[in-house]
Motif scaffolding. Structure first.
Motif: not given
Length: 637
Positions: A487-511
């Motif tokens: 999850m750390q890897f995919t969160q770092n590599e998210s391009c940030g274009k869409c909210v679900p990936c940009r913010e969602g992966t950040k929240q998954l990593l925090a959990l």
């Protein structure tokens, strides 16, 4: 710039010339020069072989095509791409005997020259020893790691000199391209690949022939072929190794694809972090152009094909085809909604085929052998072989190739050699899981190891072949930390274009971090599942849609381990420091009292020169005692 006509290549003459020069070679010494072995000093080994042979006045041949006295019987020292057995590198193969020496250092070379090269004596200490039988293995065929594989796409990798186009031709290279350009119509090429059942090796497994046919029927004066070499999964090095070890096979596959769809231009998109692959693929293109294989009027026809190498800037998302095309166009690599698909509007809005390295390297073999022969390998729905990067808790890590239909159990225990425990010893009871398909894949358990490797069967159990990463996980590894890593890897590599990936992966990593830090609860697990499903269903591209896969698969298969973290405040693997029980190892404690003196809450008890203990109720896990201890006796703080 003047366009140069491409005369028909006399392959027979090239083969005869190569064969006559090869006959003058007494022994060929092949040093693995894949990235792994180079990092371990194989180039120094190569230089030492050349030096020692020269010092001993033994005729050394480093370039087979220089004019040599035909009566001289020399020793050919050459570099190869990855020979596969990365765990045992640097590797040195000696032909024609087929001897394989492992873990060779420059200081070993003199011994090898004196005993093996001059006197045909086998040196046991340089051979691989099978840990199960304790037998010395002289050749690859005797080593289980190689014996249990079917090296089809990788057959020439680790054997031929990747910088020598004439050796590639000598071994049948570019014959398939010549055949389709002079004998096949574009439709016939597409039909042959469709009959073979070749599916994309980049992850999705889409039928290659169908993809080509979609592009072929589009009316356009300009079409493109793109090779996707933007391999970014952690622990994956399949495409890199093929480009390093047999770059001409990729070029030939692209030429055949170009014939199939009517393209005259192509790009090989390679990660800039792969300097050796970039160097070798560029040289291969240059050599093919100089020999009039690439360029205008291919094989005497009126068709042309030109290739360029595009170096990516290291963004994982550029492995997604629309982001990759944006990057080639000079834009920021960000995914676009589909449709339209590349076959309709691809690079610069022209019909485009995008295949990965392994897929394209398979194509010339299908044309050479025929679709019927190709379909004899693998399973009905997944014909052929698949290349994997086998890593993790196994003694034999490296680049492997097996037919579809092989079970993961066979890969781990027969090729990988079993599972390692925390002490580094083979202990098959130490197996916990295997992560397949990289960050987009899932974790499989013991119960799923006997499922045949197949695109569709893996999807049915919530996993995927992916690009080909296989990471074996032992019981001493925390499964929550595995999910956190990906999850750390995919969160770092998210391009940030869409909210679900940009913010969602950040929240998954925090959990996940909350769970590892001992701050999670039962509701945290529910939130993990809910958020994962939202991201999967609403993200724009494949990266976002599959980003939660490691979380969902580990939750499904190892929920008890997650629950132990949030309910019992316990890490079963003993890896999460916040959940470890503070204790002093009685075998290491010397009773020096330094720990008790620095404890701010008086949680450590014990008399001088006697074993001390920690009161769990008082301990605040500040770590002061562990920092002060000179004997590494304190754990869990």
């Amino acid at each position: 710039m003047e366009r140069r006509s491409n005369m028909c290549i006399d392959f027979d003459k090239i083969k005869n010339d190569f064969s006559s020069k090869e006959k003058n070679i007494q022994k060929r010494i092949i040093i693995c020069a894949g990235t792994g072995c180079v990092a371990n000093g194989s180039l120094e080994v190569y230089e030492e072989f050349v030096k020692i042979l020269e010092d001993k006045n033994m005729d050394v041949v480093v370039d087979l095509h220089k004019e040599n006295d035909e009566n001289k019987k020399g020793y050919h020292v050459s570099k190869s791409g990855c020979q596969g057995f990365c765990q045992m590198g640097p590797l040195v193969a000696i032909e024609p005997e087929g001897i394989l020496y492992v873990k060779i250092k420059p200081e070993d070379v003199k011994d090898i020259v004196e005993k093996t090269i001059k006197n045909n004596e086998i040196i046991n200490e340089y051979l691989y020893t099978d840990p199960k039988t304790e037998k010395f293995c002289e050749t690859k065929e005797e080593i289980p790691f190689y014996r249990e594989q079917k090296r089809y796409v990788l057959k020439e990798c680790g054997v031929i000199d990747p910088s020598d186009i004439k050796e590639y031709i000598y071994r049948g290279g570019y014959e398939s391209a010549k055949k389709v350009y002079t004998e096949y119509s574009p439709k016939e090429v597409c039909e042959e690949i469709s009959r073979a059942g070749l599916r994309g090796r980049g992850g999705g497994g889409f039928p290659t022939g169908k993809k080509w046919e979609f592009t072929r029927v589009k009316e356009s004066k300009k079409k493109y072929i793109i090779c996707n070499g933007d391999e970014g999964d952690p622990g994956a090095f399949m495409d890199r190794s093929i480009m390093e070890g047999n770059p001409h096979s990729v070029i030939e596959g692209m030429m055949i694809a170009a014939k199939a769809v009517g393209a005259d231009k192509g790009y090989i998109y390679v990660r800039t972090e792969y300097p050796l692959a970039v160097k070798r693929i560029k040289k291969a293109i240059k050599d093919a152009e100089e020999m009039n294989i690439l360029g205008d009027n291919i094989f005497g026809t009126d068709e042309s094909y030109h290739l360029e190498v595009m170096e990516g800037a290291g963004a994982f998302v550029c492995g997604e085809e629309t982001a990759l095309m944006s990057s080639i166009e000079g834009k920021r690599g960000m995914p676009m909604p589909k449709p339209p698909y590349p076959a309709d509007k691809g690079l610069w809005e022209k019909p485009t085929v995008i295949n990965n390295v392994e897929t394209l390297a398979t194509v010339p073999l299908i044309i050479r052998d025929g679709s019927t022969e190709f379909k004899k390998i693998g399973t009905e729905n997944s014909p052929g072989t698949k290349v994997f990067a086998l890593t993790g808790n196994v003694p034999n890590t490296g680049l492997i190739e097996v037919p579809f239909g092989t079970t993961i159990r066979e890969i781990i225990y027969d090729i990988g050699g079993g599972v390692l425990n925390k002490d580094g010893k083979i202990d098959n009871d130490s197996f916990k899981a295997v992560q397949i398909g990289g960050p987009s894949g899932g974790c499989l358990t013991e119960e799923e190891l006997d499922i045949e490797m197949d695109f569709d069967k893996l999807v049915d159990i919530g996993a995927m072949v992916g690009s080909g990463g296989l990471v074996v996980i032992g019981k001493n590894t925390c499964i929550v930390q595995v999910a956190q890593f990906f999850m750390q890897f995919t969160q770092n590599e998210s391009c940030g274009k869409c909210v679900p990936c940009r913010e969602g992966t950040k929240q998954l990593l925090a959990l996940l971090n909350e769970i590892i830090d001992g701050k999670g609860n039962a509701e945290t697990l529910d939130e993990l599942e809910r958020l994962s499903k939202v991201i999967t269903n609403s993200s724009l591209c494949g990266l976002g849609k599959t980003a939660p896969s490691p979380v969902l698969s580990t939750l499904k298969n190892f929920r008890a381990e997650y629950e132990a973290h949030v309910i019992q405040d316990k890490c079963i693997a003993g890896e999460c420091e916040a959940l470890l029980t503070p204790e002093i190892d009685p075998e290491k404690c010397r009773g020096c009292t330094l720990c008790s003196k620095v404890c701010p809450v008086d949680a450590i008890e014990g008399e001088p020169k006697k074993v001390h203990t920690i009161d769990e109720e008082k301990c605040i896990k500040c770590g002061s005692c562990a920092e002060k201890c000179n004997f590494e006796a304190i754990k869990g703080v």
